[in-house]
Design a protein around this motif. Structure first.
Motif, PDB file in Angstrom:
ATOM      1  N   GLU A  91      82.554  48.206  66.898  1.00  0.00           N
ATOM      2  CA  GLU A  91      83.667  49.393  66.534  1.00  0.00           C
ATOM      3  C   GLU A  91      84.642  49.118  67.455  1.00  0.00           C
ATOM      4  O   GLU A  91      85.993  49.086  66.353  1.00  0.00           O
ATOM      5  N   ARG A  92      84.584  48.711  68.444  1.00  0.00           N
ATOM      6  CA  ARG A  92      86.103  48.206  68.981  1.00  0.00           C
ATOM      7  C   ARG A  92      86.296  46.854  68.672  1.00  0.00           C
ATOM      8  O   ARG A  92      87.798  46.192  68.465  1.00  0.00           O
ATOM      9  N   LYS A 143      76.419  48.668  68.905  1.00  0.00           N
ATOM     10  CA  LYS A 143      77.486  49.441  68.507  1.00  0.00           C
ATOM     11  C   LYS A 143      78.877  49.666  69.254  1.00  0.00           C
ATOM     12  O   LYS A 143      79.890  49.417  67.697  1.00  0.00           O
TER      13      LYS A 143
END
Length: 187
Positions: free
Chosen positions: A85-86, A81
């Motif tokens: 997100e990055r 996750k």
């Protein structure tokens, strides 16, 4: 004629160029790299059967006239996750700050229905004025009814930043490749 410039982990590390840039994005395993190779007429981008293989911003220089960007896929890739997100933050930064970006080609697999993640990237572009064009890939492996359903779903929502024409392509059969070359100015 088309040369690999490099793989970049951050938007800030991308070289400043003065020519137009065209980027390709889509769900993992949609055929981004294969389409980029077909457009270039040469194997310049790595392809893989493993979804999510492209993880960097991969930049290609086309004769010092334009640039092609192979962006990481979204959706299916098996990753943490935190990595997802990055990648999303980097994608947003790229789309909002890359002044030479002329058009984002959003690739959608014609064999499958429109996914939530496809709608989210279109919504983001519409909300932020990022010009984009929908490209259906792998049309040779789909049917006319499925393709018509996808197009109907796409046009059922107002898309102010989208080009009106939805392109149909097959990297394998070279369908729609010349049309994209004309759009980016590489006929």
């Amino acid at each position: 004629m088309v040369k690999f410039v490099g793989s970049f982990e951050t938007v800030k590390s991308l070289p400043k160029t003065h020519f137009p840039e065209y980027a390709f994005i889509g769900r993992s395993n949609v055929g981004k790299s294969s389409l980029v190779n077909a457009i270039a007429g040469n194997v310049i981008a790595r392809t893989s059967k493993t979804p999510g293989r492209t993880q960097s911003l991969n930049l290609f220089n086309w004769g010092d006239r334009l640039a092609l960007m192979d962006l990481p896929g979204y959706g299916y890739a098996k990753t943490s996750k935190v990595d997802v997100e990055r990648w999303l933050a980097r994608l947003e930064e790229y789309l909002l700050t890359r002044g030479q970006l002329k058009r984002l080609f959003i690739l959608i697999d014609a064999r499958h229905e429109l996914k939530k993640s496809d709608k989210e990237i279109m919504d983001f572009c519409d909300a932020n004025g990022v010009p984009y064009q929908i490209v259906l890939t792998k049309i040779d492996k789909s049917n006319k009814s499925k393709i018509a359903d996808i197009k109907t779903e796409i046009i059922s929502t107002p898309r102010p930043a989208a080009c009106a024409e939805i392109l149909e392509t097959s990297a394998e059969k070279k369908i729609g490749i010349e049309e994209i070359r004309k759009i980016i100015g590489c006929k």
